[in-house]
Design a protein around this motif. Structure first.
Motif, short mmCIF file in Angstrom:
data_model
loop_
_atom_site.label_atom_id
_atom_site.label_comp_id
_atom_site.label_asym_id
_atom_site.label_seq_id
_atom_site.Cartn_x
_atom_site.Cartn_y
_atom_site.Cartn_z
N MET A 148 0.84 -1.20 0.00
CA MET A 148 0.00 0.00 0.00
C MET A 148 0.87 1.24 0.00
N LEU A 149 0.28 2.31 -0.43
CA LEU A 149 1.00 3.59 -0.38
C LEU A 149 1.32 3.94 1.06
N ALA A 180 -6.72 -0.62 -11.21
CA ALA A 180 -7.36 -0.25 -9.94
C ALA A 180 -7.02 -1.26 -8.86
N ILE A 181 -7.03 -0.78 -7.63
CA ILE A 181 -6.67 -1.66 -6.52
C ILE A 181 -7.81 -2.62 -6.24
N TYR A 186 -4.94 -7.82 -0.92
CA TYR A 186 -4.34 -7.62 0.39
C TYR A 186 -4.62 -8.75 1.36
N TRP A 218 -22.08 -3.36 -3.16
CA TRP A 218 -21.77 -1.93 -3.33
C TRP A 218 -21.19 -1.29 -2.11
N HIS A 220 -17.82 -1.22 -1.73
CA HIS A 220 -16.39 -0.96 -1.89
C HIS A 220 -16.05 0.26 -2.75
N THR A 221 -17.06 0.88 -3.39
CA THR A 221 -16.71 2.02 -4.24
C THR A 221 -16.43 3.23 -3.38
N GLY A 222 -15.32 3.87 -3.61
CA GLY A 222 -15.00 5.08 -2.87
C GLY A 222 -14.43 4.81 -1.49
N ARG A 223 -14.22 3.58 -1.14
CA ARG A 223 -13.68 3.27 0.19
C ARG A 223 -12.26 2.77 0.07
N ARG A 224 -11.52 2.94 1.16
CA ARG A 224 -10.16 2.42 1.19
C ARG A 224 -10.22 0.90 1.21
N PRO A 225 -9.46 0.25 0.34
CA PRO A 225 -9.52 -1.22 0.28
C PRO A 225 -9.08 -1.87 1.59
#
Lengths: 679, 208
Positions: A148-149, A180-181, A186, A218, A220-225
């Motif tokens: 991860m970053l 995309a991640i 992980y 739905w 996981h969109t816009g959320r940190r993995p």
């Protein structure tokens, strides 16, 4: 080797022996050249015992700027800047990459990205560490490694958003589309860190299924993995009877407790959470869930609707009361004599103004006036007023005090009001055209402001007066402000005093922004004397050089005759020492000289008949090196010309050299080396 | 589909600017673009003494370290940063007209304080607007379709950002269907929404 003509016999047959360095005429046997300059690769012994080649690599593009070795002594041996950057980058990439346990292939790819970045000048103005981290993360994304970053920012102790910015820029400039991640990537990593022992694989599989379910629902969109992973793993662990607390999961996954709980609650809301463990493993529910934000939105909508309905009911009741009121008033009015024409509405407006509070805006006033008239016309007039008179509305709102003005402005609008109550479409077109006209007139008004004059239309002076404090208030405020900002004011005073003092003393240094150090051109001079002069001009004063001696060198040039014993030390030696002086002036050569000097200690003994053997040899060897490397400095054309000068200076050098050495107090060898280094 | 801008006097002219492409769909759904912030700059062409303004104004914050005064107006709700060189930045207006009015009021206020201000070089620099689509958006698909122009980093920000170069506008797309648009003026903002609507429509997921 150029075939020359022998001076003594005119024979062209000349034998050149590379091993001995001689050029001998085959006809008469006279030695034409001795100690021929060899232009082959020479080797130097390192301190560790190994040997390395002497010399520098120069780029073929010809733009190579060789750094001044005096300052760049400790960097990689005078390589050009681009090579240094790349080497440095490579080192950092490898260092970081090993900490992240990336394999060599990834590191090589990262280095390639870095090279591309350097070519596109993306490293300028950015910290090397950031660029390196961005390259590494790009590789991680393209290869799909579970890094991860956040990991990178942990290692570098840099804000993750700064790294993110650099990474996005790099990806954009290099036109690399990072895929995309996927949070599924992980899972194995986090599962390993949570130490499930033998059941690791099973738990991972369960967590994966959960994640996939979450994706369908739905979440996981816009959320940190990482947050989703954490929630999935927690549930999976519980399912397999591992007790992993929220805190443990958080420390591994690097999100905060609130986030994890939120994800769990959201998952709870999905129908999947109602299944038992066995059912979940076997069955996959068909229906997809709505995103959690959607359900939250729905809830809000429902609340709003409820409020609306309640409000409507109240309205209805009110409406009934109002209609009764209107009827009564109509009756009253019909009994009164009616005023006609534009002034009728003016009068109505007046009365309504008195009754209604001053604070309400024009549409409000008009509304009150209209409600009294007709319930049906209310809505229409409201809309059309807002269309027609936003500008006038502002004006009248602003100038509440001066009613006369507002009414004057409002007045010309009234005739269309009468026609408004009639057919609607024509009124609409009227309204539109009027507003367009107003837009056009406003543009004219804008033209005035270009003169710089302030257009006072629409500005209420009275209100603005309120923004300015009166004298008493000013005094109080001044005191308060002085108290509050006492520290800052003190600092300012001190600064001013300091500057004043420095100005008196004459040492006042104005803080100028740092300018990049000027690059100096190599000195080109025809004689060593000139070179020394130029060097003295350019360079700053160094404490290790005896400048008087140097200056005197030039003056004593007129004294005669080189000592004949000098000759074995040869024209070559003298030439070279001259060049050496020039090079001393133009470029400092720290390393090669010292190393070369050391190497040539054994060589000195070989040369017989050299008097100040050590010094000369050092100079000679130094000069050899420099002659090889700094070709442009060498003046090929004039071996004869400055040989004389050299001879003379050679002599002076004898004496001052001796005296200089005496001055330094010294040992023959170390001193010279120091001298060179000191430059 | 109609796009109505909720800004007062421009209302009528916007209607006339309605693009034909969007008139085709007879969804009869109106998209409201709500302008939330307009940033503008202007110059007074005269040196301003910040200390005087700070001490004599009733709604000012003086920041001597940075070298500016923040002045807040109530009527058009506006915050202005005033520098001593005479450059002023106004933020917080909800329409271009309001921004201009607020700026003029501010200049008048400074005039009353005793400075010879002139109102020159007024320019709207930035407009921020929000808009809600009647559907949710699949961000990953959206990013895939518009590869280099759109960028989505869930680790950094929950929205995908789409930059329109020729309009100099940036659109941030959220998965709930809300979008925020920033551009140099209201026209560009409207055009940006028009441009991006078909792209978002392709990647819609569920209707609200």
């Amino acid at each position: 080797m150029s075939s020359r003509v022998c001076k003594t016999c005119g024979c062209t047959d000349i034998d050149i022996d590379q091993a001995r360095g001689n050029a001998v005429c085959m006809g008469c046997g006279s030695v034409l050249e001795d100690n021929i300059i060899v232009s082959e690769v020479t080797f130097v012994e390192n301190s560790g015992g190994g040997s390395s080649a002497v010399g520098q690599f120069v780029a073929s593009d010809g733009t190579g700027k060789t750094p001044v070795l005096g300052s760049g002594f400790h960097t990689t041996l005078g390589k050009e800047s681009r090579a240094q950057t790349l080497l440095n980058g490579k080192r950092q990439i490898n260092h970081l990459g090993h900490q992240l346990q990336l394999n060599q292939h990834c590191l090589d790819t990262a280095f390639n990205f870095f090279k591309m970045a350097v070519c596109k000048h993306l490293t300028r103005g950015r910290k090397m560490a950031h660029v390196v981290a961005a390259c590494l993360y790009l590789v991680c994304r393209t290869e799909g490694t579970p890094h991860m970053l956040l990991d990178l920012s942990d290692l570098l102790q840099v804000n993750v958003y700064i790294l993110g910015r650099t990474f996005l820029l790099l990806a954009r400039e290099l036109c690399i589309n990072a895929p995309a991640i996927d949070p599924c990537l992980y899972i194995p990593r986090f599962a390993h860190m949570l130490e499930f022992g033998e059941k690791n694989h099973e738990v991972s599989m369960t967590a994966l299924r959960l994640l996939q379910r979450m994706k369908r629902d739905w979440m996981h969109t816009g959320r940190r993995p990482s947050g989703l992973c954490g929630a999935a793993l927690l549930v999976a662990a519980r399912m397999h009877e591992f007790r992993r607390t929220v805190k443990e999961v958080i420390s591994v996954v690097k999100v905060c407790e609130a986030t994890l709980r939120k994800r769990l609650t959201e998952f709870e809301d999905t129908p999947t959470s109602q299944l038992t463990i066995d059912e979940f493993m076997r069955v996959d529910l068909e229906q997809e869930c709505d995103p959690p934000s959607f359900t939250a939105g729905q809830r809000k909508l429902r609340l709003q609707q409820l409020e609306h309905e309640l409000a409507k009911k109240i309205d209805e009741v009110q409406g009934e009361i109002c209609s009764y009121q209107d009827e009564i008033e109509l009756e009253l009015e019909s009994s009164r004599p009616k005023l006609k024409g534009p002034y009728a509405s003016y009068a109505r407006e007046d009365s309504s103004d008195d009754s209604v509070s001053v604070a309400s805006g024009l549409p409000g006033n008009e509304d009150d006036a209209d409600e009294e008239l007709k319930a049906a016309a209310q809505q229409l007039t409201k809309d059309f007023y807002s269309e027609l008179m936003p500008g006038a509305g502002e004006a009248s709102r602003a100038e509440e005090g001066s009613e006369a003005e507002s009414e004057q402005v409002v007045l010309p609008r009234y005739p269309p009001l009468a026609s408004l109550l009639g057919p609607l479409p024509t009124a609409a077109s009227l309204g539109l055209s009027e507003s367009i006209q107003k837009c056009i007139t406003e543009k004219d008004v804008d033209g005035n402001s270009e003169n710089g004059e302030l257009d006072l239309k629409g500005i209420d002076d009275d209100e603005i007066e309120r923004y300015i404090l009166n004298e008493k208030e000013v005094k109080i405020k001044t005191e308060l402000w002085m108290q509050q900002n006492a520290d800052y004011l003190k600092e300012q005073k001190e600064k001013e005093e300091r500057i004043a003092k420095e100005k008196e003393l004459g040492i006042y240094k104005e803080q100028k922004p740092k300018r990049p150090p000027k690059k100096r051109e190599p000195i080109r001079a025809s004689t060593a004397g000139e070179a020394i002069e130029k060097m003295l001009e350019q360079k700053k004063i160094s404490s290790k050089i005896n400048y008087d001696v140097l200056r005197d060198l030039d003056k004593k040039g007129s004294s005669p005759g080189a000592q004949p014993e000098e000759t074995p030390s040869s024209p070559g030696g003298r030439k070279l020492s001259g060049r050496r002086k020039r090079n001393m002036a133009a470029l400092g050569l720290g390393n090669p000289i010292s190393s070369v000097g050391k190497r040539l200690r054994p060589l000195i003994s070989a040369h017989v008949g050299k008097k100040p053997a050590s010094s000369q040899a050092a100079k000679a060897s130094a000069a050899v090196v420099t002659a090889e490397t700094s070709q442009p400095v060498v003046v090929e054309s004039g071996p004869v010309v400055y040989e004389d000068a050299m001879e003379e200076e050679e002599e002076e050098e004898e004496e001052p050299c001796v005296s200089a050495m005496q001055l330094m107090g010294g040992n023959d060898y170390g001193c010279d080396v120091d001298d060179d280094d000191g430059l | 589909m109609k796009i109505d801008c909720v800004c007062t006097s421009w209302y009528a002219s916007v209607r006339t600017l309605r693009p034909d492409s969007l008139m085709e769909a007879n969804n009869d759904v109106a998209l409201d673009i709500i302008i939330t912030n307009v940033v503008s700059v202007f110059r007074t062409r005269c040196h301003l003494n910040l200390r005087t303004i700070a001490l004599e104004g009733s709604n000012v914050i003086y920041k001597p370290e940075v070298g500016k005064v923040l002045m807040k107006l109530r009527k058009p709700r506006i915050t202005a940063s005033i520098w001593s060189s005479g450059k002023i930045i106004c933020t917080g207006a909800t329409s271009e007209e309001e921004a201009k009015l607020g700026a003029r009021r501010l200049a008048r206020c400074l005039q009353k304080l005793g400075f010879k201000v002139k109102f020159t070089a007024f320019k709207v620099v930035n407009v921020l607007a929000v808009c809600t689509m009647p559907f949710h958006i699949h961000l990953i698909q959206f990013t895939k379709n518009n590869r280099p122009i759109a960028s989505y980093e869930p680790e950094l920000h929950p929205a995908a950002s789409y930059r329109i170069k020729n309009l100099k506008a940036t659109v941030q797309v959220f998965s709930t269907g809300s979008i925020t648009v920033t551009g140099p003026n209201v026209r560009h903002v409207a055009m940006a929404v028009e441009q991006i609507y078909p792209l978002l429509f392709e990647c819609k997921s569920t209707m609200r």
